[in-house]
Structures are given as structure tokens and as C-alpha cells.
Design a protein around this motif. Structure first.
Motif, mmCIF file in Angstrom:
data_model
loop_
_atom_site.group_PDB
_atom_site.id
_atom_site.type_symbol
_atom_site.label_atom_id
_atom_site.label_comp_id
_atom_site.label_asym_id
_atom_site.label_seq_id
_atom_site.Cartn_x
_atom_site.Cartn_y
_atom_site.Cartn_z
ATOM 1 N N VAL A 99 0.840 -1.201 0.000
ATOM 2 C CA VAL A 99 0.000 0.000 0.000
ATOM 3 C C VAL A 99 0.875 1.251 0.000
ATOM 4 C CG1 VAL A 99 -1.619 1.350 1.388
ATOM 5 C CG2 VAL A 99 -1.996 -1.094 1.044
ATOM 6 N N LYS A 100 1.932 1.237 0.788
ATOM 7 C CA LYS A 100 2.817 2.396 0.828
ATOM 8 C C LYS A 100 3.512 2.610 -0.510
ATOM 9 C CE LYS A 100 6.361 4.565 3.696
ATOM 10 N NZ LYS A 100 7.234 4.442 4.876
ATOM 11 N N ALA A 101 3.975 1.535 -1.120
ATOM 12 C CA ALA A 101 4.679 1.658 -2.395
ATOM 13 C C ALA A 101 3.774 2.163 -3.510
ATOM 14 C CB ALA A 101 5.284 0.306 -2.788
ATOM 15 N N LEU A 102 2.478 1.857 -3.415
ATOM 16 C CA LEU A 102 1.548 2.233 -4.480
ATOM 17 C C LEU A 102 0.774 3.518 -4.194
ATOM 18 C CD1 LEU A 102 0.032 -1.255 -5.369
ATOM 19 C CD2 LEU A 102 1.669 0.068 -6.709
ATOM 20 N N SER A 103 0.945 4.092 -3.014
ATOM 21 C CA SER A 103 0.127 5.254 -2.691
ATOM 22 C C SER A 103 0.909 6.389 -2.050
ATOM 23 C CB SER A 103 -1.019 4.851 -1.757
ATOM 24 O OG SER A 103 -0.522 4.303 -0.551
ATOM 25 N N GLU A 104 2.209 6.337 -2.019
ATOM 26 C CA GLU A 104 2.984 7.436 -1.450
ATOM 27 C C GLU A 104 2.694 8.720 -2.219
ATOM 28 O OE1 GLU A 104 6.981 5.560 0.527
ATOM 29 O OE2 GLU A 104 6.909 5.660 -1.651
ATOM 30 N N PRO A 105 2.408 9.819 -1.528
ATOM 31 C CA PRO A 105 2.034 11.061 -2.214
ATOM 32 C C PRO A 105 3.243 11.828 -2.737
ATOM 33 C CG PRO A 105 1.999 11.396 0.153
ATOM 34 C CD PRO A 105 2.343 9.936 -0.068
ATOM 35 N N ASP A 106 3.952 11.239 -3.665
ATOM 36 C CA ASP A 106 5.089 11.940 -4.254
ATOM 37 C C ASP A 106 5.053 11.796 -5.768
ATOM 38 O OD1 ASP A 106 6.395 9.457 -5.023
ATOM 39 O OD2 ASP A 106 6.980 9.244 -2.940
ATOM 40 N N ASP A 107 5.797 12.662 -6.436
ATOM 41 C CA ASP A 107 5.790 12.683 -7.895
ATOM 42 C C ASP A 107 6.325 11.387 -8.485
ATOM 43 O OD1 ASP A 107 4.746 15.212 -7.815
ATOM 44 O OD2 ASP A 107 6.670 16.218 -8.089
ATOM 45 N N CYS A 108 7.309 10.784 -7.831
ATOM 46 C CA CYS A 108 7.927 9.561 -8.354
ATOM 47 C C CYS A 108 6.911 8.425 -8.433
ATOM 48 C CB CYS A 108 9.107 9.169 -7.476
ATOM 49 S SG CYS A 108 9.986 7.691 -8.026
ATOM 50 N N THR A 109 6.135 8.246 -7.356
ATOM 51 C CA THR A 109 5.133 7.177 -7.343
ATOM 52 C C THR A 109 4.046 7.435 -8.374
ATOM 53 O OG1 THR A 109 5.545 6.755 -4.995
ATOM 54 C CG2 THR A 109 3.477 5.937 -5.909
ATOM 55 N N ALA A 110 3.545 8.661 -8.416
ATOM 56 C CA ALA A 110 2.484 8.996 -9.368
ATOM 57 C C ALA A 110 2.965 8.815 -10.807
ATOM 58 C CB ALA A 110 2.016 10.429 -9.144
ATOM 59 N N GLU A 111 4.182 9.263 -11.076
ATOM 60 C CA GLU A 111 4.728 9.107 -12.426
ATOM 61 C C GLU A 111 4.868 7.633 -12.783
ATOM 62 O OE1 GLU A 111 8.683 10.632 -14.821
ATOM 63 O OE2 GLU A 111 8.936 9.497 -12.967
ATOM 64 N N GLY A 112 5.380 6.843 -11.842
ATOM 65 C CA GLY A 112 5.559 5.425 -12.100
ATOM 66 C C GLY A 112 4.258 4.719 -12.416
ATOM 67 N N LEU A 113 3.199 5.080 -11.706
ATOM 68 C CA LEU A 113 1.900 4.464 -11.964
ATOM 69 C C LEU A 113 1.345 4.889 -13.323
ATOM 70 C CD1 LEU A 113 0.311 4.725 -8.410
ATOM 71 C CD2 LEU A 113 0.930 2.629 -9.626
#
Length: 217
Positions: A99-113
Motif C-alpha cells: 500500500v505504501k509503495a503504491l500510494s505514497e504522495p510523491d511525484d515519483c510514485t504517481a509518475e511510475g503508476l
């Protein structure tokens, strides 16, 4: 006993990873615009600002170029697992880390998704790109095995550990594939994190490693 921290990559390794990621992003952008069939390795190399020979030094073919981008999510997941504190069960820790890896509120996670969604959609019509996705998941599963083994402790059976790694990896894979086929935003009830949590809970109830092992200090 908590697993050891992952070793810090050397400067050479970091530079190599940065070049791979630049090529991967260029390939993903072109795939989104033209599809894998309408994109050449030469075009990817040009868009990434590298020579074609450099492209082939890193990757075997154009579809293979996006593997580093697809692998970033599993890498974040394993990083969270490696930093586990004693106490939670293996199942609880997997849920928290995914959950943390898929929902961290940062640009890197959002971009990766965003990249993952676009590439999974492109893979629907490209068998070679699907093969890259499956290979990334297989590698993730293999790298998850030693982490789960450390977390579960010496009493865990090797078969249980391997089964747990396979079940958890496939749960997250199915969640991402399901999400990629929708237009749900990252924070939606059908977000990658929520879907992954549902899938994990469906598969963990029947795997022995998830039902009886707690992390000890």
C-alpha cells in the motif's frame, strides 16, 4: 530478526541506472504516442539523447527498454520490506509495504503508476511487451524470496516462502493490470493500492507463511 538493509549502489551503478531510466522513459513516451509497432530502437535512442550502440549496450530490443520503468514499483516494495520493524505478521507487513509503495504522495510514485498504466495498455496488443512485463514480475518474485525468508525466520519452510513470494507478486500484478484497464485515479476506491490490498487478502488466507509467522526482533 529484521532483514539487513539493502546495499547502497555504487556511483557507476547509479549512473547506469540513470541512463537506463532515461531510455525507458523515452521508449514509454514513444510507445504511448505511436505504439511499440510504430516505434524503432533508433527513435528511442534519439529521444533519450544516446547513441544507438549505447541503446543496444543496455537493451536487447525496443520492448526490453521499458523494463527499468516497470521494475521501479517492485523495487520500492522491497525497500519497504527491507526496512521492516519487528512485530507485524508477514501478511500485515506485505500489505503495509505494498500500500505504501503504491500510494505514497510523491511525484515519483504517481509518475511510475502513469507509466505502468500506459505500458500495460500498450502491452495488450504487443506480445513482446507483455513478455517484458511478465519477466519483470518473475524477477520481482525471485528477489522477494530472500526477503520473505529473513522476515519469516529459520523455521519457515522453503516451499512456503516460495509460494508466498509467488502469491504476493501475482496479487499485485493482477491488481495493476485491472487498474490499468480503467480510468480510475490513484486515489480512487479502485486505486492500485486498494486493488492490491484486496488481491493480497484473497490469496494470503490460504498460504501458511502468511497465517502463522510474525517478525521477531
Amino acid at each position: 530478526m529484521a532483514p539487513p538493509a539493502l546495499p547502497r549502489p555504487s556511483l557507476t551503478e547509479r549512473r547506469k541506472a540513470a541512463t537506463e531510466l532515461a531510455i525507458a522513459r523515452a521508449a514509454a513516451r514513444l510507445f504511448a504516442a505511436r505504439g511499440p509497432g510504430g516505434t524503432s530502437a533508433e527513435e528511442i535512442a534519439h529521444a533519450a539523447g544516446v547513441a544507438l550502440r549505447t541503446f543496444y549496450r543496455y537493451f536487447r530490443n525496443k520492448q526490453d527498454a521499458v523494463a527499468p520503468l516497470l521494475a521501479r514499483g517492485p523495487e520500492r516494495w522491497r525497500t519497504h520490506l527491507a526496512a521492516a520493524e519487528p512485530g507485524p505478521s508477514v501478511a500485515e507487513l506485505l500489505e503495509r509495504s505494498v500500500v505504501k509503495a503504491l500510494s505514497e504522495p510523491d511525484d515519483c510514485t504517481a509518475e511510475g503508476l502513469r507509466w505502468t498504466r500506459g505500458l500495460l495498455r500498450a502491452a495488450a496488443g504487443d506480445p513482446a511487451l507483455r513478455a517484458v512485463w511478465y519477466r519483470v514480475n518473475r524477477q520481482s518474485e525471485e528477489r522477494l524470496v530472500p526477503l520473505l525468508s529473513e522476515l519469516a525466520g529459520p523455521d519457515a519452510e522453503a516451499l512456503q516462502v516460495r509460494l508466498a513470494a509467488a502469491a504476493a507478486t501475482d496479487a499485485v500484478r493482477v491488481a495493476l493490470e485491472t487498474w490499468a484497464g480503467t480510468d480510475a485515479p490513484v486515489g480512487d476506491p479502485d486505486s492500485p493500492a486498494e486493488l492490491a490490498l484486496r488481491c493480497l487478502r484473497e490469496v494470503t488466507c490460504g498460504v501458511g507463511l502468511f497465517t502463522g509467522h510474525r517478525i521477531s526482533g
